[in-house]
Write a protein that holds these residues in place. Structure first.
Motif, PDB file in Angstrom:
ATOM      1  N   THR A  77     -27.361  -7.689  -6.148  1.00 35.32           N
ATOM      2  CA  THR A  77     -26.748  -7.228  -4.898  1.00 35.32           C
ATOM      3  C   THR A  77     -25.633  -8.174  -4.457  1.00 35.32           C
ATOM      4  O   THR A  77     -24.581  -7.725  -3.994  1.00 35.32           O
ATOM      5  CB  THR A  77     -27.784  -7.103  -3.764  1.00 35.32           C
ATOM      6  N   ILE A  78     -25.866  -9.484  -4.622  1.00 34.87           N
ATOM      7  CA  ILE A  78     -24.814 -10.433  -4.238  1.00 34.87           C
ATOM      8  C   ILE A  78     -23.567 -10.192  -5.089  1.00 34.87           C
ATOM      9  O   ILE A  78     -22.440 -10.181  -4.596  1.00 34.87           O
ATOM     10  CB  ILE A  78     -25.299 -11.889  -4.408  1.00 34.87           C
ATOM     11  N   ALA A 108     -40.507  -8.503   5.874  1.00 38.19           N
ATOM     12  CA  ALA A 108     -39.716  -9.652   6.326  1.00 38.19           C
ATOM     13  C   ALA A 108     -38.232  -9.275   6.368  1.00 38.19           C
ATOM     14  O   ALA A 108     -37.495  -9.664   7.270  1.00 38.19           O
ATOM     15  CB  ALA A 108     -39.921 -10.843   5.383  1.00 38.19           C
ATOM     16  N   PHE A 109     -37.802  -8.490   5.384  1.00 40.57           N
ATOM     17  CA  PHE A 109     -36.399  -8.075   5.324  1.00 40.57           C
ATOM     18  C   PHE A 109     -36.058  -7.174   6.512  1.00 40.57           C
ATOM     19  O   PHE A 109     -35.040  -7.361   7.180  1.00 40.57           O
ATOM     20  CB  PHE A 109     -36.130  -7.351   4.004  1.00 40.57           C
ATOM     21  N   VAL A 110     -36.955  -6.204   6.792  1.00 37.62           N
ATOM     22  CA  VAL A 110     -36.683  -5.255   7.876  1.00 37.62           C
ATOM     23  C   VAL A 110     -36.654  -5.984   9.221  1.00 37.62           C
ATOM     24  O   VAL A 110     -35.890  -5.637  10.115  1.00 37.62           O
ATOM     25  CB  VAL A 110     -37.747  -4.134   7.873  1.00 37.62           C
ATOM     26  N   VAL A 154     -24.149  -9.705   3.812  1.00 36.21           N
ATOM     27  CA  VAL A 154     -25.171 -10.035   4.811  1.00 36.21           C
ATOM     28  C   VAL A 154     -26.525  -9.474   4.385  1.00 36.21           C
ATOM     29  O   VAL A 154     -27.551 -10.149   4.440  1.00 36.21           O
ATOM     30  CB  VAL A 154     -24.779  -9.492   6.206  1.00 36.21           C
ATOM     31  N   ALA A 155     -26.515  -8.221   3.903  1.00 35.28           N
ATOM     32  CA  ALA A 155     -27.775  -7.598   3.483  1.00 35.28           C
ATOM     33  C   ALA A 155     -28.375  -8.352   2.308  1.00 35.28           C
ATOM     34  O   ALA A 155     -29.590  -8.587   2.271  1.00 35.28           O
ATOM     35  CB  ALA A 155     -27.541  -6.138   3.122  1.00 35.28           C
ATOM     36  N   SER A 156     -27.547  -8.759   1.341  1.00 36.09           N
ATOM     37  CA  SER A 156     -28.119  -9.426   0.175  1.00 36.09           C
ATOM     38  C   SER A 156     -28.632 -10.814   0.535  1.00 36.09           C
ATOM     39  O   SER A 156     -29.602 -11.287  -0.051  1.00 36.09           O
ATOM     40  CB  SER A 156     -27.112  -9.487  -0.980  1.00 36.09           C
ATOM     41  N   PHE A 194     -30.929  -6.052   8.035  1.00 39.93           N
ATOM     42  CA  PHE A 194     -31.348  -4.664   7.921  1.00 39.93           C
ATOM     43  C   PHE A 194     -30.238  -3.737   8.426  1.00 39.93           C
ATOM     44  O   PHE A 194     -29.936  -2.711   7.806  1.00 39.93           O
ATOM     45  CB  PHE A 194     -32.644  -4.448   8.714  1.00 39.93           C
ATOM     46  N   GLY A 195     -29.617  -4.123   9.536  1.00 44.57           N
ATOM     47  CA  GLY A 195     -28.492  -3.347  10.051  1.00 44.57           C
ATOM     48  C   GLY A 195     -27.368  -3.256   9.023  1.00 44.57           C
ATOM     49  O   GLY A 195     -26.762  -2.191   8.839  1.00 44.57           O
ATOM     50  N   SER A 196     -27.095  -4.369   8.348  1.00 46.28           N
ATOM     51  CA  SER A 196     -26.048  -4.365   7.325  1.00 46.28           C
ATOM     52  C   SER A 196     -26.415  -3.436   6.179  1.00 46.28           C
ATOM     53  O   SER A 196     -25.554  -2.736   5.632  1.00 46.28           O
ATOM     54  CB  SER A 196     -25.831  -5.769   6.782  1.00 46.28           C
TER      55      SER A 196
END
Lengths: 337, 297
Positions: free
Chosen positions: B221-222, B22-24, B282-284, B30-32
């Motif tokens: 991560t955040i 789901a993340f990918v 964005v990634a987190s 995912f780009g971030s």
């Protein structure tokens, strides 16, 4: 909320405030090296002066006793002498405090008055281009380092466009002859009927206030959007629609009133974090407030002042969080503390 | 036999994998994450990537503009600072400081937070009272002011920054872990482990911890983004890593004196902070949406 619950919550503050003062005291007490020697630095002092400093700081007494002396003095707003200014620390702090409060309040107002309408619009037009821009803007707002954004604003508006001043609170020449009733320049200038000075003070405060308020704007916008989305799904909104009320009336009267509950309490908490931002923003914009004074004091090793200011900030922060809690229960009677 | 073989791929479809998929699929997140990885690689391979020595001063190139501006020089792609040091090389080396401090603080704080949170949430009683009070007290300080106060007392330096930030940061994972533990300890499988005579240590670390790890990782991560901004802020004030070590916050501060004519000195290091922090944020957020559906708006 009942009065007893309020009292209970108030009593819970005591251990927190006590703990906060212990930490501030320990911070100072554990400083490596001899604080007197550090404070003297390169200055030339007589042995008598040095002994006097030691006595003033109470360093000739045991640590536990020193803590209670510190606490007792702090309760009377007595933080000793600022050797650097050759005046009591409390006096120096009080002199700088209005500038910081004024900046913080203006930053908060800017944040509230931009975040709430933007958040509502983003929720109403969910998944529209506007919503996406608002989401990206919100992420940018919490990711921008304030000190850098401030410098960019300075480069654009003060240097290149030459529209706004680079530093300070008001031009010295203009500030002459203004009676300081409140020490808040935006209010004092108006009370004195000096609109030229008001405009000048406004021009000085606008960039630092925007920079300081930016992360808060981003956070409040997201909170308002989420709350509004939730409220718009509620039965009473559907009911209001069924009654045939106008869309505007439903939005701004029925829905917003309830959506604002989380926004208001988050705003109260975030105002506390503005205090930390102050140190950075005041340094960038040369704002003559408490934050910049603390940063300057660190470099001249004016520890009594740093200690007093950290304690003061922490107490204000704890109180703001307390009021945020109280406000939340008043606005939202379903919540029990 | 064939039944077992057929069922094997089904077992491989774990919750973690599904979440990861789901993340990918969330392309922006995912780009971030890839941007973050690129920053990490840049930090690791800094000596090979940087076009110049980040500490070499060359007064002939003092405040040299970036290459695309008039008077720019290809040797200094993003220009040079007031001491004639290559800004691009300093940004590349500066990534080491930001990422190392960010990772170290989060690692230390999360470890302490997990242990304290598990102890408070599982053991309850006086342990919970002591830890929760300490958390309340530390939450009583505005973060930056607490860190500034500590740095003022401890003096600047890499180790001290990590300490100053970790002293307060552990509170955040601790609260998350405590809350999750309070719920998890009442679940049947924990009760079963207790009935089988498992020790408290075993239950906390082997039964509860693996099941509450995903919100902890998401929070970590955040928070990393916050810690990086805090470190940059301390460095900007001159309370962080000391010169000549390249750190982004200090580089922005260096440029303040030259905003009239040399905008690039402050602008590029700040842009690096913004890019890294934004990518982490964005990634987190993507991680949070994939791993913890409760938080999804």
């Amino acid at each position: 909320m009942t009065f007893t619950r309020f009292l209970e919550r108030l009593l819970q503050l005591i251990p927190v405030l006590l703990g906060v003062s212990v930490i501030v005291f320990v911070m100072m007490a554990l400083t490596p090296g001899d604080p007197v020697q550090i404070m003297i630095g390169d200055q030339i002092v007589t042995p008598e002066q040095e002994a006097q400093m030691r006595r003033d700081l109470g360093l000739d007494r045991p640590v536990v006793e020193r803590f209670f002396v510190f606490l007792g003095n702090a309760l009377q707003f007595d933080f000793g002498q600022s050797f650097y200014h050759r005046r009591p620390v409390s006096e120096v702090i009080l002199e700088r405090l209005p500038a910081t409060i004024e900046l913080t309040v203006v930053a908060m107002l800017i944040a509230l008055f931009t975040a709430i309408p933007l958040g509502v619009l983003a929720a109403v037009r969910k998944n529209s281009i506007f919503d996406r821009i608002a989401t990206v803007g919100g992420l940018l707002g919490v990711s921008l380092p304030g000190f850098w954004f401030g410098i960019l604003l300075l480069m654009l508006f003060a240097v290149h466009l030459n529209l706004l001043p680079v530093a300070g609170r008001i031009n010295y020449g203009i500030s002459q002859g203004i009676t300081p009733y409140t020490h808040f320049l935006l209010i004092d200038t108006l009370l004195n009927g000096r609109f030229d000075a008001f405009r000048n003070a406004l021009a000085h405060i606008i960039l630092p206030a925007i920079t300081l308020g930016l992360p808060m704007t981003a956070i409040l916008m997201r909170v308002t959007r989420t709350a509004m989305l939730e409220v718009l799904r509620a039965d009473y909104v559907t009911f209001a629609q069924a009654k045939g009320l106008s869309r505007q009336r439903i939005l701004w009267r029925h829905a917003l009133k309830n959506a604002l509950i989380p926004t208001v309490s988050v705003a109260a908490i975030e105002t506390g974090s503005l205090l930390g931002g102050n140190m950075i923003i005041e340094t960038v914009f040369g704002w003559p407030g408490l934050g910049r004074l603390v940063v300057e004091s660190i470099f001249v090793r004016n520890y009594p002042l740093v200690q007093a200011a950290v304690l003061l900030y922490a107490v204000i922060y704890v109180m703001l969080n307390f009021f945020a809690d109280i406000l939340y229960t008043i606005l939202n009677p379903r919540v029990k503390l | 036999m064939s039944v077992i073989e057929q069922s094997a791929p089904v077992a491989a479809e774990s919750l973690f994998r599904r979440n990861m998929a789901a993340f990918v699929e969330n392309r922006l997140a995912f780009g971030s994450a890839i941007v973050v990885v690129l920053f990490v690689l840049m930090a690791i391979f800094a000596p090979w990537i940087a076009p110049n020595d980040p500490y070499a001063t060359n007064l002939f190139f003092r405040l040299q503009p970036p290459v695309w501006m008039e008077g720019g020089d290809r040797a200094y792609p993003l220009g040079a600072d007031a001491l004639g040091r290559c800004i691009l090389s300093r940004i590349i080396y500066g990534a080491r400081i930001s990422i190392f401090i960010g990772a170290a603080v989060i690692l230390v704080a999360t470890t302490i937070g997990i242990l304290a949170g598990l102890a408070a949430g599982y053991l309850r009683g006086w342990v919970d009272v002591v830890i929760s009070r300490l958390v309340d007290i530390l939450l009583g300080f505005p973060y930056l002011i607490f860190a500034i106060g500590l740095m003022a007392m401890m003096g600047p330096g890499l180790g001290n920054i990590i300490l100053a930030l970790a002293y307060k940061e552990w509170v955040i994972p601790c609260r998350v872990v405590r809350g999750e533990t309070l719920v998890t300890r009442e679940l049947e499988y924990v009760e079963a482990a207790r009935a089988l005579g498992a020790s408290g240590k075993h239950i906390m670390l082997r039964e509860i911890l693996p099941n509450i790890l995903s919100p902890v990782i998401v929070v970590a991560t955040i928070r990393m983004a916050h810690v990086i901004i805090l470190e940059a802020s301390l460095s900007f004030l001159g309370l962080g890593v000391q010169p000549p070590t390249a750190s982004w916050g200090a580089m922005v501060a260096d440029g303040r004196a030259f905003i009239l004519e040399s905008w690039w000195v402050s602008t590029f290091p700040g842009l690096a902070i913004l890019l890294l922090v934004l990518a982490i944020n964005v990634a987190s957020q993507g991680l949070r949406d994939a791993f913890d559906p409760r938080f999804t708006e």
